[in-house]
Design a protein around this motif. Structure first.
Motif: not given
Length: 294
Positions: A151-152, A283-286, A257-263
């Motif tokens: 999630g965010v 930045l978003f982190v999701v 714009a942001g950072i995404a990672f595997e939950a």
């Protein structure tokens, strides 16, 4: 958004202290505190040249990278049966290991481990240590509270274009995994602009920033995503992807714009600090499920 656990974690089963082989960075202390919060004590083996001296506040001993026999003796004398390896460690040269007699007997196997990528090397090291009679655990197993959730996580959410970039990034990491290459990529508007190699995530971000500053890449500020995930065949007992405030700072400086990672596939020493820094930087982190790559 608060991402710390709402309740105290359950007791960590087992007897005796959890051994922690500590490299550099903030993670050894974070793991030690998480283990203690679950009712177990810790005993740290601090790697010379890598571990932070502030870790001496825990029960500990110092040892050289190549002193497996010495470290085994010290850990077993303290009743350690379960062992975690955590923290940063640059790839040493065989001749710089400072091998003790135990490691000298294993020299042919050790030399073979250096012929390959990081996962090949680290998994081999884990097996060498396990052969000394320890149950090898991952940081995520003994300190699950350090895993980032789905999630965010902050005040900023990814846009549809960002979600498309995340899908592409995860798919690329999955495809490159067979070659034991990197855990991170940067994708901007469907364009893969950087893939993590031996330099690590922070240096990859710096490389992308330099390309933007020199006009090699003409993307505006607030575009693109840093995507981090474990390689499909990765031994998650070692080298699980990690995030920290410095990564957020580098991503912001790079204009992403942001950072995404595997939950459930990345760890962070202080999630609340990470989210606060990301919100401040815009930045978003999701966290996303790995199935999003399919």
């Amino acid at each position: 958004m608060t991402v710390a656990p709402a309740i105290s974690p359950p007791a960590l089963p087992g007897d005796g202290p959890v051994g922690i082989v500590a490299g550099g960075g903030a993670f050894p202390a974070a793991v030690a505190e998480a283990v203690r919060a679950q009712g177990r004590e810790v005993y740290l083996g601090l790697l010379q040249g890598f571990a932070d001296p502030s870790l001496e506040r825990y029960p500990h001993f110092w040892f050289k990278v190549g002193s497996l026999g010495t470290a085994t003796t010290r850990l077993k004398a303290q009743g350690v049966k379960e062992l975690v390896m955590v923290g940063t460690l640059t790839r040493p040269r065989v001749r710089d290991l400072g091998l003790d007699w135990t490691m000298l007997r294993l020299l042919p196997r050790i030399a073979a481990l250096f012929r390959g990528g990081d996962n090949h090397l680290l998994s081999g090291v884990v097996e060498l240590v396990a052969a000394q009679g320890f149950a090898m655990r991952g940081a995520h197993e003994v300190a699950p509270s350090l895993l980032l959730p789905e999630g965010v996580l902050g005040a900023i959410a990814p846009r549809p274009v960002d979600l498309d970039d995340i899908r592409l990034g995860l798919s690329l990491i999955a495809s490159l995994g067979a070659f034991d290459v990197g855990q991170a990529v940067i994708v901007v508007n469907g364009f893969v602009v950087a893939v993590e190699a031996a330099e690590g995530t922070d240096e990859m971000l710096t490389r992308y920033k330099t390309m933007r500053e020199k006009g090699r890449l003409r993307f505006g500020k607030g575009q693109g995503v840093l995507v981090k995930a474990p390689k499909p065949q990765q031994d998650r007992r070692v080298d699980l992807p990690s995030l920290g405030p410095r990564t957020v700072q580098r991503a912001a400086e790079a204009g992403l714009a942001g950072i995404a990672f595997e939950a459930g596939g990345a760890i962070v020493p202080d999630a609340e600090h990470l989210v606060a820094e990301a919100d401040k930087a815009g930045l978003f982190v999701v966290g996303v499920r790995p199935q999003v790559a399919s």
